[in-house]
Structure formats: C-alpha cells, structure tokens
Design a protein around this motif. Structure first.
Motif: not given
Length: 327
Positions: A53-57
């Motif tokens: 992921q390019w942003r952590i969710m």
C-alpha cells in the motif's frame, strides 16, 4: 478587497482550449523504427496492483468503530463554537451531495439520501445553500454530531451554469443565509434576505473541501484548474484550510471497484491523484480517495472505513483553523 469587487468574477471565466499535435504525414519511405519502439502505456484497467500500500490503512472492524467514535465525540477546539462547518465545492456531478449522504449512511446503518442528488453531469441539481448536521451521537446514535457539512451549487464552466467566486466567498465568510438560492445575476449582498452583515465565527466556514471526480480529472476543461487555484488563493487569504476528495475511484480501477481495500495498492488511483493535485494546485497529502454510495442498497464495511477516514482527515484541518484563530 479585490475579490469582493462589483465585477463578480465567475467560475470558468477563463476560456479553455485544447491543442492537438499535428498528424504524422504518411510518406512512401519505410516506417521509422523509433515509432514502433515507443513504449506502450497499458489502459488503467490493466495496470497491476502494487505489492505494498502506498498509504497505510487499517480495514478492520475495530478501525471502523474507532473512526466512528472519533466523529461522534468530536468537539471544535474553540470554547465559543459548538459546530464545525465544512463547505464542499466542486464541479457539477463530482459527488458533493453524494458524499454527505454517504457519510450519513454510515452512521444511520443503512443507505440514505440525506442530501438530494441529481443525475445530470452538466447542470447542478443543488441550487441552494444547505447545511447538514451529521447525526450519530448520543445513546441512541440519533443526535447530531458537531460536524456540519454545507452543500452548494456546483462549479460550472461559465457564469450562467455555476457558482460564482463572489458567492462562494460569501458563504465561507458567513454572509450567505441558510437556504439562499444562488443566481449568477443576483450575487449575495446586503440586499439579500437574511444577509449577515457581521457574521460570527459560528456562521463562517471552518474548512473547505474540494471534490473532484477521478474518472473526469483528465477531461475537465482547462478553465477549472485556473478557477480552483484562484479560489484556493482567496480562501487561503481568509485563513481557512483546504483538503480534497477524489470520488469515483472505483471507475478508474476495476480491482478497486470490486474490492475497495485495493485503493492504496492501485497505481491507477495513485496516478489519478497526482493529476488531481495538479488540477487543484494542491499537494497529494491533502487529497483522499473515496467511494460514495450511489446505486447500492446495502452498506459495505470497507467503503464505510474509506468514507470515515476522509471525514477524519477533514476534521484534522478543521481543528487547525481553530488553533490558528484562537485568542
């Protein structure tokens, strides 16, 4: 100030035009090898997912509950204000009203259409200033939270079809009354019924959210970019923070459409967000992707989490407004 002049600048006032490269003329000579060696860019539907992921969710049920409680318990960082007013601005059909209804759906436990939504992509369905308190607080979860979302006429490509710059700023400054019907030839002014001559901080907008359609980012008229950046400059001068929502991300990536948890592994969504940032003149760290409830009849937990994460993002900048303007 210049932006309050009687000229009433309008969104989309800048002429837009598109130029196309001249066609390659055919000759009798053999085709050039450099043309055949040109790298081929795959359609968005076939761009593979990224490994990480390019942003952590966090897509867990616990994460959803934490986000919901954060909104329910939210209080503006100001003793004199009980509600945070957030204004949604964007092109016609971008999903402003749908976002308001979608957020309310999460707290209602079912899909609801709180803010009425139109089906036209060229004419704004919303004509009036309408404020919606997101309900979901209290023991029965039916009391209003401290979050109020304001819906206005969509931005058009010309002064006849869209919200004017003057009227947008009048809403943000707190001059425009609730229920005011926008009309380009009748700008908000002292003669407007209900006009607030000396608006208090409770009348003003505390954060502006730009809403753009991911599936149309590459096809918006060039005038929109000028419009957005002009508006952003005026809003910044008022000390109001701005963020953005990238809607319809499921339409630019099939894998995200079938499973929204892929949104931050999607290179297509990431590339579209970069384009949205260029359109708005805004760093991508201010932009979050969302999927609104449109045709669905039932809620999806992962869609809920993405929506709640967007609200959490907005509230961070709401509090920055109060921190910046504290006595």
């Amino acid at each position: 100030m210049a932006y309050m002049s009687s000229a009433q600048p309008a969104f989309g006032a800048v002429n837009s035009g598109f130029s196309f490269g001249s066609a390659v003329s055919e000759t009798k000579s053999a085709p050039k090898t450099e043309i055949t060696n040109k790298p081929q860019i795959p359609p968005l539907d076939f761009i593979p997912l990224l490994e990480k992921q390019w942003r952590i969710m966090d897509w867990s049920e616990e994460a959803k509950e934490t986000l919901m409680e954060s909104v329910r318990s939210f209080k503006p960082a100001s003793e004199s204000v009980t509600e945070a007013r957030v204004l949604l601005i964007g092109p016609v059909g971008a999903g402003k009203s749908s976002f308001i209804s979608s957020v309310q759906s999460v707290f209602s436990g079912r899909v609801v259409n709180r803010a009425m939504v139109g089906s036209s992509s060229s004419t704004s369905f919303t004509k009036k200033l309408r404020s919606f308190s997101i309900r979901g607080a209290g023991e029965k979860a039916d009391e209003p939270t401290a979050l109020v979302m304001c819906d206005v006429m969509g931005v058009g490509e010309g002064e006849i079809t869209g919200l004017t710059l003057h009227d947008a700023l009048s809403v943000i400054k707190g001059h425009a009354p609730e229920g005011h019907q926008f009309s380009p030839d009748q700008p908000v002014g002292v003669e407007t019924v209900g006009y607030a001559r000396k608006p208090s901080v409770t009348d003003k907008v505390h954060c502006v959210v730009f809403v753009v359609d991911a599936s149309k980012v590459g096809s918006y008229a060039k005038s929109f970019g000028t419009t957005f950046q002009q508006l952003r400059e005026h809003i910044s001068n008022l000390g109001v923070h701005q963020v953005a929502l990238l809607t319809h991300v499921d339409q630019v990536c099939k894998t995200t459409g079938s499973d929204v948890t892929n949104v931050y592994r999607s290179l297509a969504v990431q590339q579209t967000m970069v384009k949205a940032g260029a359109l708005l003149g805004m760093a991508t760290s201010y932009i979050v992707p969302v999927k609104n409830y449109c045709s669905e009849l039932d809620l999806d937990e992962n869609v809920d989490i993405l929506l709640l994460k967007a609200v959490d993002h907005i509230l961070q900048y709401v509090n920055l407004y109060f921190q910046d303007n504290s006595d």
